[in-house]
Design a protein around this motif. Sequence first.
Motif, PDB file in Angstrom:
ATOM      1  N   ASP A 185     -33.519  28.520  -9.670  1.00  0.00           N
ATOM      2  CA  ASP A 185     -32.288  27.742  -9.573  1.00  0.00           C
ATOM      3  C   ASP A 185     -32.233  26.744 -10.733  1.00  0.00           C
ATOM      4  N   THR A 186     -31.030  26.355 -11.097  1.00  0.00           N
ATOM      5  CA  THR A 186     -30.840  25.453 -12.224  1.00  0.00           C
ATOM      6  C   THR A 186     -31.672  24.168 -12.055  1.00  0.00           C
ATOM      7  N   GLY A 187     -32.500  23.877 -13.040  1.00  0.00           N
ATOM      8  CA  GLY A 187     -33.288  22.658 -13.024  1.00  0.00           C
ATOM      9  C   GLY A 187     -34.556  22.708 -12.216  1.00  0.00           C
ATOM     10  N   VAL A 241     -35.140  16.683 -12.764  1.00  0.00           N
ATOM     11  CA  VAL A 241     -34.065  17.656 -12.754  1.00  0.00           C
ATOM     12  C   VAL A 241     -32.922  17.073 -11.961  1.00  0.00           C
ATOM     13  N   GLY A 274     -34.653  28.998 -17.276  1.00  0.00           N
ATOM     14  CA  GLY A 274     -34.547  29.361 -15.869  1.00  0.00           C
ATOM     15  C   GLY A 274     -35.058  30.747 -15.556  1.00  0.00           C
ATOM     16  N   ARG A 286     -35.459  34.541 -11.909  1.00  0.00           N
ATOM     17  CA  ARG A 286     -34.558  33.451 -12.271  1.00  0.00           C
ATOM     18  C   ARG A 286     -34.649  32.338 -11.230  1.00  0.00           C
ATOM     19  N   THR A 330     -34.124  32.831 -21.896  1.00  0.00           N
ATOM     20  CA  THR A 330     -33.091  31.975 -21.324  1.00  0.00           C
ATOM     21  C   THR A 330     -33.712  30.981 -20.351  1.00  0.00           C
TER      22      THR A 330
END
Length: 359
Positions: A232-234, A6, A191, A230, A189
Amino acid sequence: MRPRSVLAPLAATLTAGLAAVTCVAGPAAAQNAPARNACSPAVSIERFSDALDKTTYEGTFVGNFSALAVDRDGAIAALSDRSALFTLDPKTLSPRSVVPLADESGAALDSEGLVVDRDGTRLVSSETEPSVRRYGRDGAVLDRLPVPDALRVAPAGRATTNQAFEALTLLPGGRTLLAGMEGSLSGDTAGIVRLQTWQRHSGQTSQSGQSSEHSHGHRDFRLGAQYGYRTDTGLGLVETTATPDGRLLVLERGFTAGVGNTVRLYLADLRRATDTSRVDILTGQDGVRLVRKTLLADIADCPSLGATAKQPQPNPLLDNIEGMTITGTTRGALRVLLVSDDNQGATQTTRFYSLQVRP
């Protein structure tokens, strides 16, 4: 499990200190003064231990640790994702015993989550199907919990291989079991991951119907509410541990080749989150409240305490951290033990971390 690649932020290597083998929390910080070895206002690191790295016990490799739990006698149960369950001394971390695990047909597990239930039996999640099974202390399979079809690995369901039940915890009171998916379901979605719960119902025995240790009056867990969380991104969700007040400590983790690991500790609250068990596709849509979370610390911000890394890391203290349990409290702070999964590889380390957390 093997970490995904990531995008992870670089962080400066912090000041060095002294590493110790034991994982006993140190003195509390003075009021209104920064905590000793602070990672953030809420988290400090007391010590770490590499003592078990690349060791064996009774012919079994000691490592690949994916989950931790406190046994009824205070010992540390440490789960290897290669189908072994160790008992460790709570002070020295030295292995006391090891028990092999397998599924009902004798096949190996991708064992990732661990709970010691009230009667001493072990609940173990595996990413293979995924599944949650109950084991006796001798490693015998006692029963198996139901899993929603959508959470099964494709093509049986919508989960991705190696992205299923990575986390497992029992909420206070012992009536609610929670498993966390590491990755998103197909269609959801990216994440947003699912947290699945089971509710214990009284007056039910285990599926085995036995009255020995293989039952002990088990009360069956039936499918309960499900929630969206959700990341965190990656990053992926790799562990959850219930706090005494019913909230969750959550570990999110990722890896970037040539850069290293990102590991963040969050406090999550299920209250007011929407039950998503009947929500087919999760997109963060209006009317669906996801689990609230608050960042407690990015482990890269902890002092390195003199740790060394076998591959590039934002902080040499970091490794593939994957297991977590609360071992007690000290002056109002939670004593939290983390462990890294070395994947039995030369560039990773089996490392234990002792934290104090004030959520």
